[in-house]
Write an enzyme that holds these catalytic residues in place. Sequence first.
Site, PDB file in Angstrom:
ATOM      1  CG  ASN A 128       0.852  -6.077  57.681  1.00 24.85           C
ATOM      2  OD1 ASN A 128      -0.345  -6.233  58.118  1.00 24.85           O
ATOM      3  ND2 ASN A 128       1.496  -4.907  57.810  1.00 24.85           N
ATOM      4  CE1 TYR A 133      -7.197  -2.140  51.150  1.00 22.88           C
ATOM      5  CE2 TYR A 133      -9.327  -2.426  51.654  1.00 22.88           C
ATOM      6  CZ  TYR A 133      -8.243  -2.599  52.116  1.00 22.88           C
ATOM      7  OH  TYR A 133      -7.851  -3.157  53.621  1.00 22.88           O
ATOM      8  CE  LYS A 161      -5.717  -5.460  51.322  1.00 17.70           C
ATOM      9  NZ  LYS A 161      -4.536  -6.216  52.102  1.00 17.70           N
TER      10      LYS A 161
END
Length: 256
Positions: free
Chosen positions: A81, A145, A149
């Site tokens: 996470n 990002y 991702k």
Amino acid sequence: MVEAVQDAGVVVTGAGGGIGAALARRFAAEGARVVVNDLDAGRAKAVADEIGGIAVPGDASAIVTEARDALGGRVDVYCANAGVGCGGSEAAAEAVWALAWDVNVMAHVRAAHELLPDWLERGSGRFVSTVSAAGLLTMIGAAPYSVTKHGAYAFAEWLSLTYRHRGVKVHAICPQGVRTDMLAATGSAGDLVLQPTAIEPQDVADALFKGIEEDRFLILPHPEVAEYYRARATEPDRWLHGMNRLQRQWEEATAR
């Protein structure tokens, strides 16, 4: 109660707050034994004390062995996470790109490398990757990002297709805006794209547990993301035009 996680040894990285803390609380409520990891030792301990878990602070890339020992020698569920929300364009500093790649992708790879030998030997294990809708779509103003991702999603997908016949379950959680410190740090881009439909961290945990019960790989706490993902795949130019319209709206708003 979800039988699959009762008395399971669970590790949640980046669990000092936000989605990670919500996941840790939900696993504990379902009867799991939970290791709470965070770079911030104080925050990890606070969540662990709250849920009756075990705090193992430190870099998420390097805590599998310590977490396994804390759980009595066995990890059943690993929630990758921890993440960083690096903004910027192609011009972002090399160090920013390197950090995003290391935390958002390579930490998952390193954890899997440590976990898989045991999981494959006994024929069971569950890897939960907190990705982001940005991993399926993209996010304006955040190239490092978005790109990393995408990488996190691709790795989770690869794990699932490679090892599912050997008992390894994989889930990729892909929410849009979630009311966390990371969302607050997205600034005006997040205000435009993410804040209007933002949900609570607990909603993400609920979506994961529904996905575990239904044995689903892709977890979409915002169901509308499925339609966006379908549009991206089937009508890429139309989808890119729509995203570019958002980009222009953002540029106009920030220029005022």
